[in-house]
Scaffold this motif. Structure first.
Motif, PDB file in Angstrom:
ATOM      1  N   GLY A   1      -6.893  -1.461  -5.672  1.00 32.23           N
ATOM      2  CA  GLY A   1      -6.406  -1.509  -4.490  1.00 32.23           C
ATOM      3  C   GLY A   1      -7.434  -0.465  -3.626  1.00 32.23           C
ATOM      4  N   ALA A   2      -6.883  -0.013  -2.588  1.00 32.66           N
ATOM      5  CA  ALA A   2      -7.840   0.595  -1.689  1.00 32.66           C
ATOM      6  C   ALA A   2      -7.092   1.846  -1.147  1.00 32.66           C
ATOM      7  N   GLU A   3      -7.896   2.978  -1.316  1.00 31.52           N
ATOM      8  CA  GLU A   3      -7.650   4.317  -0.592  1.00 31.52           C
ATOM      9  C   GLU A   3      -8.268   4.276   0.805  1.00 31.52           C
ATOM     10  N   ILE A   4      -7.690   4.590   1.918  1.00 36.83           N
ATOM     11  CA  ILE A   4      -8.137   4.797   3.289  1.00 36.83           C
ATOM     12  C   ILE A   4      -8.070   5.938   3.990  1.00 36.83           C
ATOM     13  N   ALA A   5      -8.740   6.095   4.947  1.00 39.78           N
ATOM     14  CA  ALA A   5      -8.986   7.488   5.585  1.00 39.78           C
ATOM     15  C   ALA A   5      -8.736   7.227   7.072  1.00 39.78           C
ATOM     16  N   SER A   6      -8.491   5.943   7.546  1.00 41.51           N
ATOM     17  CA  SER A   6      -8.488   5.733   9.172  1.00 41.51           C
ATOM     18  C   SER A   6      -7.818   4.345   9.371  1.00 41.51           C
ATOM     19  N   GLY A   7      -7.482   4.082  10.604  1.00 41.99           N
ATOM     20  CA  GLY A   7      -6.840   2.887  10.669  1.00 41.99           C
ATOM     21  C   GLY A   7      -8.073   1.653  10.679  1.00 41.99           C
TER      22      GLY A   7
ATOM     23  N   GLY B   1      -3.796  10.563  12.892  1.00 39.92           N
ATOM     24  CA  GLY B   1      -3.347  10.560  14.182  1.00 39.92           C
ATOM     25  C   GLY B   1      -2.177   9.515  14.503  1.00 39.92           C
ATOM     26  N   ALA B   2      -1.382   9.552  15.834  1.00 38.81           N
ATOM     27  CA  ALA B   2      -0.221   9.116  15.851  1.00 38.81           C
ATOM     28  C   ALA B   2      -0.731   7.550  15.984  1.00 38.81           C
ATOM     29  N   ALA B   3      -1.939   7.056  16.553  1.00 41.34           N
ATOM     30  CA  ALA B   3      -2.168   5.723  16.826  1.00 41.34           C
ATOM     31  C   ALA B   3      -2.459   5.107  15.482  1.00 41.34           C
ATOM     32  N   ASP B   4      -3.245   5.753  14.597  1.00 40.36           N
ATOM     33  CA  ASP B   4      -3.391   5.054  13.080  1.00 40.36           C
ATOM     34  C   ASP B   4      -2.241   5.061  12.750  1.00 40.36           C
ATOM     35  N   LEU B   5      -1.363   6.028  12.491  1.00 37.61           N
ATOM     36  CA  LEU B   5      -0.080   5.970  11.802  1.00 37.61           C
ATOM     37  C   LEU B   5       0.830   4.642  12.410  1.00 37.61           C
TER      38      LEU B   5
END
Length: 428
Positions: A89-95, A119-123
């Motif tokens: 799988g993948a672990e990410i830290a941004s959109g 941030g709200a946009a990435d979420l």
């Protein structure tokens, strides 16, 4: 092997090869030919080295943990795809990393989102995209993720990242047992659980523990993982529900210096029965997916950064080799990326002439004394037009570097697989 006096030679023997003329090959292809065709500076990654590393780690963890690739180490979709095709799988830290993982073919439900400042946009982006898990690191984030879940009319699966007590510390950079922006302190874990449980759109399903990075001692990692299982049991006890995910972080290191010994997978494998027994003995943990999220360990050994010599000079008794590559592409090799790995990275001449080696400073083209890829690399005589290669460069290379500094062009990235080289990021 990797604690030999000449680490660069040991790594080349382990992962790459030289032909009868001393030319370094990656995946059977001469680096001299690749540099001629695609220009320099140049990043080259060997897909087969990535696969071999992944499979060896998966075998060592068998029966205990699965593997998610930490995209931050090298977010090129072609690199992510190699590990995804192996089952990661993948672990990410941004959109943007979410988009890269999707481009690589990773299903959204197999992606988890960590990081202390989402941030709200990435979420919004990841919640709308059906991400598998979001790992919460502060109280504001609890509310932000809950708001995103409400906007999209879904329930979001979340885990708590815990900053553990001093008993779980370890690795070249401690990330537990001290004040930290990462996660909730262990002392406030129960209060954080209650805060998440109070949010209807959130379902607390797991733990995220990351106690340190660049860990080379298997015994330290095993101790951290055992500690994490204890924290997981406490979370399950507080919620009254079995956990679904136990993310024990990454932190697996690779050797950068001649004194470094590679992580002993046999010792890791020998520690699995005790960890598996702990899981099976606790009904609240027995059904959980345990995951590790290495990045550097999987991608680092597969990569080289290749630069061409522009000039060689002597200055007050010291030899300097000036190249077209530098810290603007490979900040970590210059020693200026945090305090995890300082210089010198293992570095070799692409064509080994057999001449007498001497301590050589390898520097880049930037107008700063920080632009130094090696202070005292043991290199044979070099001249204008020769090539040097920085090993262990598959992770925290191009995207972890100040590529805009002095406005030099971006280098190409190549993936070598099956005897062919594919451009996975073109040069400028």
């Amino acid at each position: 092997m990797t604690d030999a006096p000449d680490l660069a030679a040991a790594l080349i023997a382990e992962n790459f090869s030289r032909d009868g003329g001393g030319v370094l090959h990656v995946g059977g292809l001469p680096l001299t030919d690749l540099a001629e065709e695609f220009g320099t500076p140049l990043f080259v990654y060997d897909a087969e080295v990535m696969r071999r590393t992944y499979r060896a780690l998966r075998a060592a963890l068998a029966g205990f943990a699965e593997i998610d690739y930490s995209v931050k180490a090298n977010p090129n979709p072609a690199v992510i795809r190699v590990f995804h095709e192996e089952g990661a799988g993948a672990e990410i830290a941004s959109g943007a990393e979410f988009a890269a993982a999707l481009e690589a073919g990773v299903p959204p439900e197999k992606i988890l989102f960590a990081g202390p400042g989402k941030g709200a946009a990435d979420l919004d982006r990841v919640v709308a995209g059906g991400i598998g898990e979001i790992h919460l690191e502060n109280r504001e984030e609890i509310l932000r993720v809950a708001a995103a879940a409400e906007r999209h009319g879904v329930t979001v699966r979340v885990a708590l990242r815990i900053n553990p007590g001093a008993a779980a510390q370890g690795g070249a950079m401690r990330m537990g047992g001290k004040p930290s922006p990462f996660g909730f302190d262990e002392e406030e874990m129960e209060a954080a659980i209650d805060a998440v449980e109070a949010q209807g759109p959130l379902r607390l399903i797991g733990l995220h523990l990351f106690a340190g990075t660049q860990g080379l001692k298997a015994e330290t990692l095993l101790g951290q993982w055992a500690y994490g299982l204890g924290l997981a049991a406490r979370i399950a006890g507080r919620t009254g529900r079995p956990l679904e995910t136990i993310d024990l972080g990454g932190g697996l290191g690779i050797p950068y210096f001649s004194g470094d010994a590679a992580l002993d997978l046999a010792t890791l494998r020998a520690g699995m029965p005790d960890l598996i027994a702990t899981l099976r003995a606790d009904p609240s943990l027995a059904g959980a997916r345990v995951v590790l999220e290495p990045g550097r360990y999987l991608a680092g050994p597969a990569g080289l950064y290749v630069a061409r010599v522009l000039a060689v000079k002597e200055s007050r008794g010291s030899r300097f080799v000036i190249t077209d590559g530098g810290m603007h592409h490979h900040l970590a090799a210059s020693g200026n990326l945090g305090q995890i790995v300082k210089r010198d990275f293992p570095l070799a001449a692409v064509t080994e002439t057999g001449g007498e080696r001497a301590a050589t400073a390898v520097v880049g083209p930037l107008c700063t004394p920080l632009d130094m890829l090696a202070r005292a690399a043991p290199l044979p005589p070099l001249a204008e037009g020769d090539l040097v290669a920085v090993l262990q460069s598959g992770a925290y290379g191009l995207t972890a570097s100040p590529t805009g500094f002095l406005s030099h062009p971006m280098p190409a990235e190549l993936l070598v697989d099956g005897g062919a080289a594919t451009v996975i990021r073109p040069s400028e």
